[in-house]
Enzyme design. Sequence first.
Site, PDB file in Angstrom:
ATOM      1  N   GLU A 124      61.792  71.536  27.290  1.00 43.13           N
ATOM      2  CA  GLU A 124      61.230  70.998  28.530  1.00 43.13           C
ATOM      3  C   GLU A 124      59.717  70.854  28.409  1.00 43.13           C
ATOM      4  O   GLU A 124      59.117  70.015  29.045  1.00 43.13           O
ATOM      5  CB  GLU A 124      61.505  71.987  29.681  1.00 43.13           C
ATOM      6  CG  GLU A 124      62.706  71.721  30.534  1.00 43.13           C
ATOM      7  CD  GLU A 124      62.707  72.652  31.738  1.00 43.13           C
ATOM      8  OE1 GLU A 124      62.818  73.868  31.563  1.00 43.13           O
ATOM      9  OE2 GLU A 124      62.577  72.127  32.858  1.00 43.13           O
ATOM     10  N   ARG A 133      63.144  85.230  23.092  1.00 43.51           N
ATOM     11  CA  ARG A 133      63.930  85.843  24.165  1.00 43.51           C
ATOM     12  C   ARG A 133      65.389  86.046  23.754  1.00 43.51           C
ATOM     13  O   ARG A 133      66.079  86.910  24.301  1.00 43.51           O
ATOM     14  CB  ARG A 133      63.803  85.022  25.442  1.00 43.51           C
ATOM     15  CG  ARG A 133      62.422  85.177  26.081  1.00 43.51           C
ATOM     16  CD  ARG A 133      62.271  84.269  27.272  1.00 43.51           C
ATOM     17  NE  ARG A 133      61.485  83.094  26.984  1.00 43.51           N
ATOM     18  CZ  ARG A 133      61.509  81.983  27.707  1.00 43.51           C
ATOM     19  NH1 ARG A 133      62.316  81.892  28.747  1.00 43.51           N
ATOM     20  NH2 ARG A 133      60.732  80.954  27.395  1.00 43.51           N
TER      21      ARG A 133
END
Length: 175
Positions: free
Chosen positions: A97, A60
């Site tokens: 995460e 990204r």
Amino acid sequence: MANIFKEHIASVPNFPNKGIAYRDVTPIVQDGKLYRLATHKLAEYAKSKKAEVIVGPEARGFIVGCPVATELGLGFVPARKPHKLPRPVVRASYDLEYGSNSLEMHKDAIKPGQRVVVCDDLLAISGTLRATKQLVETLGGEVVGAAFYVVLPDLNGYKKLSDLDIFSLVEFHGA
Ligand SMILES: O=P(O)(O)OC[C@H]1O[C@H](OP(=O)(O)OP(=O)(O)O)[C@H](O)[C@@H]1O
Ligand SMILES: Nc1ncnc2[nH]cnc12
């Protein structure tokens, strides 16, 4: 005040794992005017930091960083997932995460002393940014700032970055 960028981020509960609120920025980049506005704001920030090169982590970070580099007439350096770059690399590992990974950069990608702004869609626990910064510093560059569409301040990624300057369009509080 309403934030046009925040209105174009889709929040997806329990993706990719249970308990993660995934903040999906693809609605921003699907909208040509908004993508250009987001790019422009990150470019203004990078210019204010006197960036000489833009670095973006796969994948990204490419979507976010490449148009910033072209707007400013700067080069773009990809930090890639392992075994994608064909020439000698430096590598750094990090936690996310939802898992862990490594990033690599070509050894000749950064010139000693070059001022780098890192661009990516999102800052969470900051493993990606810290690994990217480590790669740049290993090659003798200086990360003078980092620019994101989204920062998740409650995950405390900021705290692990000492005094690195961070810019973002949007913050999401809560998990
Ligand atoms: O601050 P952190 O906790 O490191 O998390 C942020 C990173 O996680 C996502 O990338 P991901 O590794 O999921 O890869 P992708 O860009 O290929 O989707 C995102 O694009 C950031 O690079
Ligand atoms: N909550 C989240 N949403 C989207 N991308 C992420 N990368 C790391 N955490 C994320």
